[in-house]
Design an enzyme around this catalytic site. Structure first.
Site, PDB file in Angstrom:
ATOM      1  CB  CYS A   1      -0.945   0.000   1.199  1.00  0.00           C
ATOM      2  SG  CYS A   1      -1.980  -1.460   1.254  1.00  0.00           S
TER       3      CYS A   1
ATOM      4  CG  ASN B   1      -7.261  -1.259   1.110  1.00  0.00           C
ATOM      5  OD1 ASN B   1      -6.416  -1.040   0.252  1.00  0.00           O
ATOM      6  ND2 ASN B   1      -6.939  -1.545   2.355  1.00  0.00           N
TER       7      ASN B   1
ATOM      8  CG  HIS C   1      -3.732   3.007   2.087  1.00  0.00           C
ATOM      9  ND1 HIS C   1      -4.249   2.550   0.902  1.00  0.00           N
ATOM     10  CD2 HIS C   1      -3.720   1.942   2.931  1.00  0.00           C
ATOM     11  CE1 HIS C   1      -4.523   1.257   1.019  1.00  0.00           C
ATOM     12  NE2 HIS C   1      -4.226   0.877   2.247  1.00  0.00           N
TER      13      HIS C   1
HETATM   14  O1  UT7 Z   1      -4.479  -1.756   3.361  1.00  0.00           O
HETATM   15  C1  UT7 Z   1      -3.955  -2.792   4.118  1.00  0.00           C
HETATM   16  C2  UT7 Z   1      -4.245  -2.583   5.510  1.00  0.00           C
HETATM   17  N1  UT7 Z   1      -5.405  -3.356   5.923  1.00  0.00           N
HETATM   18  C3  UT7 Z   1      -6.223  -2.824   6.820  1.00  0.00           C
HETATM   19  O2  UT7 Z   1      -6.088  -1.691   7.182  1.00  0.00           O
HETATM   20  C4  UT7 Z   1      -7.299  -3.709   7.412  1.00  0.00           C
HETATM   21  C5  UT7 Z   1      -7.357  -3.525   8.912  1.00  0.00           C
HETATM   22  N2  UT7 Z   1      -8.362  -4.358   9.549  1.00  0.00           N
HETATM   23  C6  UT7 Z   1      -9.688  -4.134   9.411  1.00  0.00           C
HETATM   24  O3  UT7 Z   1     -10.079  -3.219   8.690  1.00  0.00           O
HETATM   25  C7  UT7 Z   1     -10.629  -4.939  10.216  1.00  0.00           C
HETATM   26  O4  UT7 Z   1      -9.909  -5.766  11.100  1.00  0.00           O
HETATM   27  C8  UT7 Z   1     -11.604  -5.820   9.375  1.00  0.00           C
HETATM   28  C9  UT7 Z   1     -12.603  -4.965   8.666  1.00  0.00           C
HETATM   29  C10 UT7 Z   1     -10.833  -6.663   8.370  1.00  0.00           C
HETATM   30  C11 UT7 Z   1     -12.372  -6.764  10.282  1.00  0.00           C
HETATM   31  O5  UT7 Z   1     -13.096  -6.001  11.252  1.00  0.00           O
HETATM   32  P1  UT7 Z   1     -12.960  -6.342  12.805  1.00  0.00           P
HETATM   33  O6  UT7 Z   1     -13.851  -5.426  13.510  1.00  0.00           O
HETATM   34  O7  UT7 Z   1     -11.499  -6.284  13.170  1.00  0.00           O
HETATM   35  O8  UT7 Z   1     -13.516  -7.812  12.866  1.00  0.00           O
HETATM   36  P2  UT7 Z   1     -12.833  -9.102  13.533  1.00  0.00           P
HETATM   37  O9  UT7 Z   1     -11.804  -9.674  12.626  1.00  0.00           O
HETATM   38  O10 UT7 Z   1     -12.447  -8.769  14.930  1.00  0.00           O
HETATM   39  O11 UT7 Z   1     -14.060 -10.110  13.575  1.00  0.00           O
HETATM   40  C12 UT7 Z   1     -15.233  -9.852  14.404  1.00  0.00           C
HETATM   41  C13 UT7 Z   1     -16.279 -10.905  14.078  1.00  0.00           C
HETATM   42  C14 UT7 Z   1     -15.721 -12.314  14.071  1.00  0.00           C
HETATM   43  O12 UT7 Z   1     -16.723 -13.185  14.581  1.00  0.00           O
HETATM   44  P3  UT7 Z   1     -16.664 -13.707  16.106  1.00  0.00           P
HETATM   45  O13 UT7 Z   1     -15.343 -14.412  16.217  1.00  0.00           O
HETATM   46  O14 UT7 Z   1     -16.727 -12.472  16.949  1.00  0.00           O
HETATM   47  O15 UT7 Z   1     -17.860 -14.584  16.193  1.00  0.00           O
HETATM   48  C15 UT7 Z   1     -15.510 -12.620  12.616  1.00  0.00           C
HETATM   49  O16 UT7 Z   1     -15.584 -14.004  12.309  1.00  0.00           O
HETATM   50  O17 UT7 Z   1     -16.803 -10.686  12.761  1.00  0.00           O
HETATM   51  C16 UT7 Z   1     -16.674 -11.879  11.989  1.00  0.00           C
HETATM   52  N3  UT7 Z   1     -16.413 -11.502  10.600  1.00  0.00           N
HETATM   53  C17 UT7 Z   1     -17.376 -11.223   9.748  1.00  0.00           C
HETATM   54  N4  UT7 Z   1     -18.722 -11.176   9.860  1.00  0.00           N
HETATM   55  C18 UT7 Z   1     -19.435 -10.811   8.784  1.00  0.00           C
HETATM   56  C19 UT7 Z   1     -15.205 -11.370   9.974  1.00  0.00           C
HETATM   57  N5  UT7 Z   1     -15.387 -10.985   8.713  1.00  0.00           N
HETATM   58  C20 UT7 Z   1     -16.724 -10.881   8.541  1.00  0.00           C
HETATM   59  C21 UT7 Z   1     -17.528 -10.507   7.453  1.00  0.00           C
HETATM   60  N6  UT7 Z   1     -18.873 -10.489   7.619  1.00  0.00           N
HETATM   61  N7  UT7 Z   1     -17.008 -10.182   6.251  1.00  0.00           N
END
Ligand code: UT7
Length: 347
Positions: A133, A304, A274
């Protein structure tokens, strides 16, 4: 010429160059025709429009339609062609093309070489710079300094990624975030010494690689990783860890850049960031008290796009008349590596 004369001549040339400025003479961008909405993704993986919008701010992303011949190379070529047209220049006027990308159609030769050939740049030097990125912001800083020291006169800088080519569309942690885009600028020297970089920061911490990586061979997948999810050729992301890194590092990056420049956040006319996640951008905006109209966000309709996001935002802002000559603009990026980088300009 004696050795002493040669040194004096070089010093004179460098001093002369350093008294000159660097300007962004033109910009352009390119988006693919395909659109992938949150509703489309909800038919592929277990997710919802509400969850994606709440966690990321994304409604839809643009993706290449490979059947129409769209690819990283076509986006890069179109973006630089538009930047050159904007600058009133031809590809052969450039003495270097740098392409910040990690999603080359062909691994060899570089995308920059192929773009140069397509645009008729002749023997213009060309290389790719791989910093995920940060690809565009790293490249912008390198290109600026090459012109500033006087070794180059005009450089085309591209930032582009077609991350959709690396996505496993059964992995909902990753597939919701990314899209495809390219942007480009043309840099030239100018007699206006005030124009160009005020400050820059370029950093990396390779120890953070397992949180965001694409295994090229099976042995690169860590022992502890879930092999049902971590697959060769597909982007892997530990979202929570990247999020923590990004929130902290992004804010420290702004603070360090301001400190190097001896400036405060209210002196910056536009933050061109970004587009990683709307929540990460919002947290930085709140910490520095940046008004909403000074920190541009297009992630809702673009997603992104890795190295494509910063130059695409810049081009959209210039075309909308929101960035004009004389303004102070901070470019910011962070991503896989892990890497982070800033470029503070007097435009
Ligand atoms: O440009 C490169 C840099 N990348 C980034 O900046 C990305 C940084 N990270 C993020 O933006 C976030 O971590 C995400 C958007 C990818 C994920 O959001 P989060 O709030 O961190 O979610 P999480 O990974 O903590 O997951 C929370 C819950 C989980 O379920 P449980 O374990 O609480 O039951 C996941 O399994 O949400 C679930 N989950 C989803 N649910 C619906 C994960 N992905 C999804 C999804 N739809 N797509």
């Amino acid at each position: 010429m004696t050795a002493l004369n040669a040194i004096a001549h070089t010093n004179q040339r460098l001093t002369g160059a350093i008294r000159r400025g660097v300007r962004i003479a033109g910009c352009g961008s390119a988006l693919p025709t395909g659109t992938l909405t949150n509703a489309d993704l909800a038919t592929i993986v277990q997710t919802s429009d509400e969850w994606i919008q709440q966690r990321t701010g994304i409604r839809e992303r643009r993706v290449c339609d490979w059947s129409k011949g769209e690819s990283n190379l076509t986006l890069c070529t179109d973006a630089l062609a538009r930047a050159l047209a904007d600058a009133g220049m031809k590809a052969a006027d450039l003495d270097l093309i740098i392409c910040g990308t990690i999603t080359q159609d062909m691994r060899c030769p570089s995308t920059a070489c192929l773009v140069a050939a397509r645009l008729g740049a002749g023997t213009t030097a060309a290389w790719d710079l791989g910093a995920a990125c940060c690809g565009f912001v790293y490249s912008l800083n390198v290109a600026h300094d090459l012109i500033k020291i006087g070794t180059h006169r005009a450089i085309g800088v591209i930032g582009a990624d077609t991350v959709s080519s690396l996505i496993d569309y059964s992995n909902r942690n990753v597939c919701i975030l990314f899209g495809d885009a390219a942007g480009a600028v043309v840099l030239t020297g100018t007699d206006d010494a005030a124009k160009g970089l005020i400050a820059q920061v370029n950093k990396a911490d390779g120890a953070g690689w397992p949180d965001l990586y694409m295994p090229g061979v099976d042995s690169e997948i860590p022992e502890t990783a879930d092999r049902g999810v971590h697959r060769v050729g597909c982007l892997q992301m530990n979202g929570r860890e990247v999020y923590k890194f990004a929130v902290g590092t992004f804010q420290e990056l702004i603070a360090e850049t301001l400190q190097k420049a001896g400036m405060t956040a209210d002196q910056i006319d536009m933050f061109v960031c970004h587009q990683s996640n709307a929540r990460i951008l919002e947290a930085a905006r709140e910490r520095f008290g940046i008004p909403q109209d000074k920190l541009y966000v297009n992630i809702d309709r673009i997603g992104n796009t890795s190295a494509g996001s910063v130059p695409l935002c810049f081009d959209e802002l210039v075309k909308a008349g929101r960035i004009k000559p004389g303004m102070v603009v901070m470019f910011l990026a962070f991503g896989a590596g892990v890497t982070w980088s800033s470029s503070l300009w007097q435009i």
